[in-house]
Write an enzyme that holds these catalytic residues in place. Structure first.
Site, mmCIF file in Angstrom:
data_model
loop_
_atom_site.group_PDB
_atom_site.id
_atom_site.type_symbol
_atom_site.label_atom_id
_atom_site.label_comp_id
_atom_site.label_asym_id
_atom_site.label_seq_id
_atom_site.Cartn_x
_atom_site.Cartn_y
_atom_site.Cartn_z
ATOM 1 N N CYS A 132 0.448 -1.186 0.166
ATOM 2 C CA CYS A 132 -0.041 -0.327 0.178
ATOM 3 C C CYS A 132 0.507 1.429 -0.058
ATOM 4 C CB CYS A 132 -0.618 0.169 0.987
ATOM 5 S SG CYS A 132 -2.268 1.749 1.301
ATOM 6 N N CYS A 135 -0.659 4.195 2.271
ATOM 7 C CA CYS A 135 0.190 3.787 3.745
ATOM 8 C C CYS A 135 1.046 3.732 3.865
ATOM 9 C CB CYS A 135 -0.687 2.854 3.832
ATOM 10 S SG CYS A 135 -2.338 1.925 3.123
ATOM 11 N N ASP A 136 2.483 3.483 3.284
ATOM 12 C CA ASP A 136 3.712 3.941 3.507
ATOM 13 C C ASP A 136 4.798 4.390 2.973
ATOM 14 O OD1 ASP A 136 2.605 1.561 5.566
ATOM 15 O OD2 ASP A 136 3.066 -0.430 4.461
HETATM 16 C C1 LIG Z 1 0.065 -4.019 5.383
HETATM 17 C C2 LIG Z 1 -0.899 -3.240 5.745
HETATM 18 C C3 LIG Z 1 -0.697 -1.880 5.898
HETATM 19 C C4 LIG Z 1 -1.636 -0.871 6.309
HETATM 20 N N1 LIG Z 1 -1.650 0.371 6.678
HETATM 21 C C5 LIG Z 1 -2.609 1.202 6.613
HETATM 22 C C6 LIG Z 1 -2.124 2.063 6.964
HETATM 23 O O1 LIG Z 1 -1.498 2.730 7.364
HETATM 24 N N2 LIG Z 1 -3.625 3.524 7.034
HETATM 25 C C7 LIG Z 1 -4.409 2.469 5.964
HETATM 26 O O2 LIG Z 1 -5.137 3.687 6.473
HETATM 27 N N3 LIG Z 1 -4.771 1.645 5.467
HETATM 28 C C8 LIG Z 1 -3.752 0.672 5.841
HETATM 29 N N4 LIG Z 1 -4.178 -0.686 5.141
HETATM 30 C C9 LIG Z 1 -5.140 -0.942 4.837
HETATM 31 C C10 LIG Z 1 -6.306 -1.258 5.794
HETATM 32 O O3 LIG Z 1 -5.731 -2.331 6.572
HETATM 33 C C11 LIG Z 1 -7.519 -2.062 5.362
HETATM 34 O O4 LIG Z 1 -8.429 -0.450 4.305
HETATM 35 C C12 LIG Z 1 -8.672 -1.771 6.000
HETATM 36 O O5 LIG Z 1 -7.846 -3.398 7.025
HETATM 37 C C13 LIG Z 1 -9.609 -2.575 5.593
HETATM 38 O O6 LIG Z 1 -10.885 -2.472 6.542
HETATM 39 P P1 LIG Z 1 -12.490 -3.777 6.363
HETATM 40 O O7 LIG Z 1 -11.876 -3.556 8.300
HETATM 41 O O8 LIG Z 1 -12.234 -4.143 5.097
HETATM 42 O O9 LIG Z 1 -11.105 -5.159 6.332
HETATM 43 P P2 LIG Z 1 -10.036 -6.506 6.830
HETATM 44 O O10 LIG Z 1 -8.767 -5.406 8.143
HETATM 45 O O11 LIG Z 1 -8.925 -6.619 5.997
HETATM 46 O O12 LIG Z 1 -10.732 -7.290 8.598
HETATM 47 C C14 LIG Z 1 -11.263 -7.802 7.683
HETATM 48 C C15 LIG Z 1 -12.169 -9.424 8.615
HETATM 49 O O13 LIG Z 1 -12.822 -9.951 7.832
HETATM 50 C C16 LIG Z 1 -12.360 -11.090 7.916
HETATM 51 N N5 LIG Z 1 -13.112 -12.660 7.528
HETATM 52 C C17 LIG Z 1 -12.762 -12.394 6.738
HETATM 53 N N6 LIG Z 1 -13.033 -13.784 5.496
HETATM 54 C C18 LIG Z 1 -13.837 -14.375 7.182
HETATM 55 C C19 LIG Z 1 -14.927 -14.866 6.730
HETATM 56 N N7 LIG Z 1 -15.339 -15.764 6.066
HETATM 57 N N8 LIG Z 1 -15.393 -15.553 8.136
HETATM 58 C C20 LIG Z 1 -15.218 -14.400 8.850
HETATM 59 N N9 LIG Z 1 -14.711 -13.461 9.569
HETATM 60 C C21 LIG Z 1 -13.772 -13.275 7.863
HETATM 61 C C22 LIG Z 1 -10.711 -11.303 8.851
HETATM 62 O O14 LIG Z 1 -10.902 -12.324 9.698
HETATM 63 C C23 LIG Z 1 -10.461 -9.630 9.717
HETATM 64 O O15 LIG Z 1 -11.169 -9.935 10.886
HETATM 65 C C24 LIG Z 1 -2.662 -1.433 4.968
HETATM 66 C C25 LIG Z 1 -3.273 -2.589 4.421
HETATM 67 C C26 LIG Z 1 -2.165 -3.614 4.979
HETATM 68 C C27 LIG Z 1 -2.115 -5.126 4.925
#
Ligand SMILES: Cc1cc2nc3c(=O)[nH]c(=O)nc-3n(C[C@H](O)[C@H](O)[C@H](O)COP(=O)(O)OP(=O)(O)OC[C@H]3O[C@@H](n4cnc5c(N)ncnc54)[C@H](O)[C@@H]3O)c2cc1C
Length: 319
Positions: A132, A135-136
């Site tokens: 990302c 992000c980084d």
């Molecule tokens: C290494 C890294 C660094 C990042 N740094 C930043 C940053 O600095 N700033 C920023 O704004 N964004 C950052 N991001 C992006 C950010 O993390 C994502 O945009 C954000 O986490 C998305 O949130 P979400 O709740 O949609 O999904 P996610 O955070 O992806 O959470 C998904 C959830 O769903 C659950 N899940 C999936 N499938 C199932 C299933 N079948 N049954 C039950 N549960 C399930 C998982 O266990 C998890 O708990 C970063 C991403 C990464 C990978």
């Protein structure tokens, strides 16, 4: 039977849980294999509002979870294997066969960045390997970077990273790029962008102590010899996979598997099923946008449960 099940505990699911719990809807939240979501895999988060000094990703997610628990959200370990949204109450089957019934469901299962699957990659995520640029990128001021990928997102990430880096090299395993012409032209016109085409990534290389990324070992497909592309960071930009397989087509998704919501809302084509966060977002994929849409899903869900939502949308294809 529950009033609302939230599937996923990233910023989207946890924000939805906070709002639902404070609205007295006793949400049940299923954690999945990655409790806290993607931010638990990173170190410092500097762009989530409210933390002027930044905050570690796992700590931010732990805070969100505690906030939801404080108002009565109930958390369950487990992974959703299957859903049945064909009739109400909806049924959600966890791995192991436990079936939960609920009047409404919020889908917040995120989208996982694709990785190359090469040695040295996973160990260095958040420490020189990133998926990302937004992000980084800021952490790499004055550094040399590599971007791996040949599509539009690789071109976009590379262009963005030239704001910070002294030099950005795009590494792609073929001679031709998949990116649209306009994105290729933009990258080619950028003086800070170099090209390492026809190179297959083999390994992320670190210094002897393993603390610092030194570059990427690649195979030059033209001569088949190995080379080290030196850099301080490697950005992998080969796409994302939305976590929607378990839905088995129960809600409408686009060609890439992202859930389709009614524009400006979190409504899916199934009344009573809502989607928020990266699982429905092909564009922004940030913690704050995921949290914002989690709030929207909770408010949409509240409205639905009190019977004041007019469901006038059955998906872009009318399914
Ligand atoms: C290494 C890294 C660094 C990042 N740094 C930043 C940053 O600095 N700033 C920023 O704004 N964004 C950052 N991001 C992006 C950010 O993390 C994502 O945009 C954000 O986490 C998305 O949130 P979400 O709740 O949609 O999904 P996610 O955070 O992806 O959470 C998904 C959830 O769903 C659950 N899940 C999936 N499938 C199932 C299933 N079948 N049954 C039950 N549960 C399930 C998982 O266990 C998890 O708990 C970063 C991403 C990464 C990978």
């Amino acid at each position: 039977m529950h009033k609302v099940l939230v599937i996923g505990t990233g910023p989207a699911g946890l924000t939805a849980a906070i709002y639902l719990a404070r609205a007295n809807l006793s949400p049940v939240v299923i954690e999945g294999l990655e409790p806290g979501g993607q931010l638990t895999t990173t170190t410092e988060v500097e762009n989530f509002p409210g933390f002027p000094e930044g905050i570690m990703g796992p700590e931010l997610m732990d805070n969100m979870r505690k906030q939801a628990e404080r108002f009565g959200a109930e958390f369950r370990n487990g992974w959703v294997e299957q859903v049945d949204f064909s009739k109400r109450p909806f049924q959600v089957t966890l791995e192991g066969g436990n079936v939960l019934e609920s009047e409404t469901v919020i889908l917040s299962t995120g989208a996982s960045a694709r990785y190359l699957g090469i040695p040295g990659e996973q160990e260095n995520v958040g420490r020189g390997v990133s998926t990302c640029a937004t992000c980084d990128g800021f952490f790499f001021r004055g550094k040399k970077l590599l971007v791996v990928g040949g599509g539009d997102s690789a071109m976009e990430e590379a262009n963005f990273l030239t704001r910070f880096a002294t030099e950005v090299t795009i590494v792609h395993r073929r001679e031709e790029l998949r990116a649209s012409k306009i994105m290729q032209d933009r990258a080619k016109a950028n003086e800070k962008i170099r090209w390492a085409l026809n190179r297959t990534p083999l390994e992320v290389v670190t210094d002897e102590g393993g603390g610092q990324v030194k570059g990427l070992k690649v195979r030059n497909n033209a001569g088949a010899q190995e080379e080290l592309l030196e850099a301080d960071g490697v950005f992998v930009a080969i796409g994302h996979t939305p976590n929607t397989k378990f839905l088995g087509g129960a809600v409408e998704t686009d060609d890439h598997g992202y859930i389709v919501v009614k524009p400006g809302t979190t409504e899916t084509n199934v009344p009573g099923v809502f989607a928020c966060g990266d699982v429905q977002d092909t564009r922004y994929r940030q913690a704050i946008t995921a949290a914002g849409s989690g709030c929207m899903a909770a408010m949409d869900c509240e409205k639905f449960l009190e019977g004041s939502m007019v469901h006038d949308w059955s998906g872009p294809t009318g399914s």
